[in-house]
Design an enzyme around this catalytic site. Structure first.
Site, PDB file in Angstrom:
ATOM      1  N   GLU A  51      34.260  50.336  46.268  1.00  0.00           N
ATOM      2  CA  GLU A  51      35.451  49.634  45.786  1.00  0.00           C
ATOM      3  C   GLU A  51      36.472  50.585  45.159  1.00  0.00           C
ATOM      4  O   GLU A  51      37.669  50.422  45.368  1.00  0.00           O
ATOM      5  CB  GLU A  51      35.072  48.553  44.770  1.00  0.00           C
ATOM      6  CG  GLU A  51      34.352  47.372  45.367  1.00  0.00           C
ATOM      7  CD  GLU A  51      35.236  46.454  46.204  1.00  0.00           C
ATOM      8  OE1 GLU A  51      36.470  46.584  46.184  1.00  0.00           O
ATOM      9  OE2 GLU A  51      34.677  45.593  46.903  1.00  0.00           O
ATOM     10  N   ASP A  69      43.512  43.681  42.705  1.00  0.00           N
ATOM     11  CA  ASP A  69      42.146  43.941  42.262  1.00  0.00           C
ATOM     12  C   ASP A  69      42.172  45.130  41.310  1.00  0.00           C
ATOM     13  O   ASP A  69      42.890  46.100  41.551  1.00  0.00           O
ATOM     14  CB  ASP A  69      41.247  44.230  43.455  1.00  0.00           C
ATOM     15  CG  ASP A  69      41.247  43.077  44.452  1.00  0.00           C
ATOM     16  OD1 ASP A  69      41.282  41.913  44.018  1.00  0.00           O
ATOM     17  OD2 ASP A  69      41.211  43.346  45.664  1.00  0.00           O
TER      18      ASP A  69
END
Length: 141
Positions: A51, A69
């Site tokens: 990520e 995000d």
């Protein structure tokens, strides 16, 4: 030479603080210290690797729905944190999104655990990298 040294010092003071870059073991040790179950640590490390490359300061590009995000685990602002611009958020973690960009990973870990509790591992789009064999974290302790 003194002028150059002063200039470097001035630039260093004015430069923004950069986020921390962890690694598999430093993340596993810190999460263990925070009480995350040992059998989850390798999966969390895998997710953080895919990520954010273990970086605490990453804000992802804007998603199709206008959300972003944040941080180590790329936690979405539409559901989990309140964006600074005041856009609507369910803010399930009861935290400002900038609180997910800190070098103190405790609020990040607590929010990620809430995501896991409510949505499971598949909440992370990179989960498919971490759903099978993942490298052990045993060598980290």
């Amino acid at each position: 030479m003194k002028a150059f040294a002063f200039l470097l010092f001035a630039v260093a003071l004015a430069a923004p603080a950069f986020g921390e870059v962890l690694n598999r073991c430093s993340l596993a040790r810190e999460m263990s210290r925070l009480g995350v179950p040992r059998d989850q640590l390798a999966r969390w490390a895998c997710i953080a690797e895919h990520e954010s490359s273990y970086r605490t300061d990453v804000v992802g590009p804007t998603n199709y729905n206008g959300s972003n995000d944040y941080g180590l685990f790329q936690i979405n602002d539409y559901y989990w944190c309140q964006p600074a611009d005041g856009r609507f958020s369910y803010n399930q973690c009861h935290i400002d999104c900038n609180g997910l960009l800190t070098n103190n990973i405790e609020p990040i870990v607590r929010c990620a655990q809430e995501v896991l509790r409510m949505q499971g591992w598949s909440a992370w789009s990179t989960w498919h990298y971490c759903d099978g064999y993942v490298p052990s974290i045993d060598d980290c302790f």
